[in-house]
Design an enzyme around this catalytic site. Structure first.
Site, PDB file in Angstrom:
ATOM      1  N   ARG A 122       0.828  -1.207   0.000  1.00 11.48           N
ATOM      2  CA  ARG A 122       0.000   0.000   0.000  1.00 11.48           C
ATOM      3  C   ARG A 122       0.860   1.253   0.000  1.00 11.48           C
ATOM      4  NH1 ARG A 122      -4.427   0.547   4.680  1.00 11.48           N
ATOM      5  NH2 ARG A 122      -2.565   0.983   5.928  1.00 11.48           N
TER       6      ARG A 122
ATOM      7  N   LYS B 145      -2.729   6.744   1.479  1.00 10.96           N
ATOM      8  CA  LYS B 145      -2.535   7.096   2.900  1.00 10.96           C
ATOM      9  C   LYS B 145      -1.462   8.185   2.961  1.00 10.96           C
ATOM     10  CE  LYS B 145      -2.127   4.775   7.412  1.00 10.96           C
ATOM     11  NZ  LYS B 145      -3.479   5.059   7.888  1.00 10.96           N
TER      12      LYS B 145
END
Length: 292
Positions: free
Chosen positions: A52, A151
């Site tokens: 991620r 993120k």
């Protein structure tokens, strides 16, 4: 003696772990990060977290200096140097040092640092009694503006929502997306149970695809619980039998009240308690990660 921090190829005392005031991570929130947990000497789901991180960096046009293999070693070594077998790890990559303008081309190389410490997001009693939630006026970022799937260090959207929760005197808030559907909490994904079926918003609702979220979905399916990723509104939470949140720092925690309305019986539900215990057992015993 303070913590040992990884910073751009070196392990230094925390007092020496300094970045430039011209770093665009500081000036503009231009960077990505991961919150990662270690349990019993194993960094949990490290590959998933790094995947991620690198996907977010690629989306933002950030070139990370370390390879994923090197970054995995950074994380485990930072834990070792701090003599931590149970830890909360914060891994950060910023755009790096530039000038006072916005242009990312002025940043010659990214900055990477890794912190290994401990965290306790909620008091233990709330894992037994459950959280109270409210809906806040702040809406979740839209993908076309600041994609929630990245993120990033630009966390003002979440912070605004957390401030609203603080002002209301409750521990956590729920953000709706621009269309009025439930997206997520300020730092956690959200689930509810009705008639034995587990529901959670789809990624397309505008939320971060949580590592803990995906783990709990897998654990529920192993239990034979039907899981549906669908759009839903506040009313679905008002009329739910059970509700809980998931996140790396929070792990899995029940919610028993929403916008002043009791959820179900007002106590953590049986499926919620079962999945919380399953998750705790899994992270402590599965060894699903990289050894420290």
């Amino acid at each position: 003696m303070g913590l040992i921090i990884y910073l751009d190829g070196q392990y230094v005392e925390e007092e020496q772990a300094k970045v430039s005031v011209f770093d665009h991570g500081l000036l503009y929130g231009d960077g990505v990060f991961e919150g990662i947990r270690a349990y019993n000497g194993v960094v949990f789901k490290l590959k998933e977290h790094l995947k991620r991180l690198y996907q977010g960096a690629h989306t933002m046009g950030l070139k990370i200096n370390e390879t994923p293999e090197e970054m995995a070693q950074v994380v485990t070594e930072t834990c070792r140097r701090n003599d931590l077998t149970d830890a909360y790890i914060r891994l950060v990559v910023t755009r790096g040092k530039g000038d006072l303008g916005l242009d990312p081309r002025k940043c010659a190389k990214t900055t990477t640092f890794c912190i290994s410490a401990t965290i306790k997001l909620y008091p233990e009693e709330l894992y037994q009694t459950g959280l109270e939630l409210i809906t806040v006026a702040t809406r979740r970022n839209i993908a076309e503006a600041c994609n929630p799937r990245v993120k990033s260090l630009n966390y003002l959207n979440n912070i605004y929502a957390k401030m609203e929760a603080n002002l209301a005197g409750v521990p956590e808030a729920v953000l709706l997306n621009n269309e009025g559907y439930v997206a997520e909490a300020t730092g956690d994904n959200i689930f509810f149970v009705r008639d034995g079926v587990l529901y959670t918003p789809p990624i397309s609702a505008g939320l971060l695809e949580g590592v803990t979220r995906n783990c709990v979905i897998d654990l529920a399916k192993k239990r034979g619980i039907e899981v549906r990723e669908v759009l839903f509104t506040r009313m679905d939470l008002y009329t739910a039998d059970e509700c809980f949140l998931t996140g790396t720092a929070a792990e899995a925690i029940p919610a028993v009240k929403y916008d002043g309305r009791m959820i179900g019986t007002g106590q953590p539900g049986e499926i919620t308690k079962m999945l919380i215990q399953d998750y705790r057992d899994y992270v402590r015993n599965a060894g699903d990660g990289e050894k420290i």
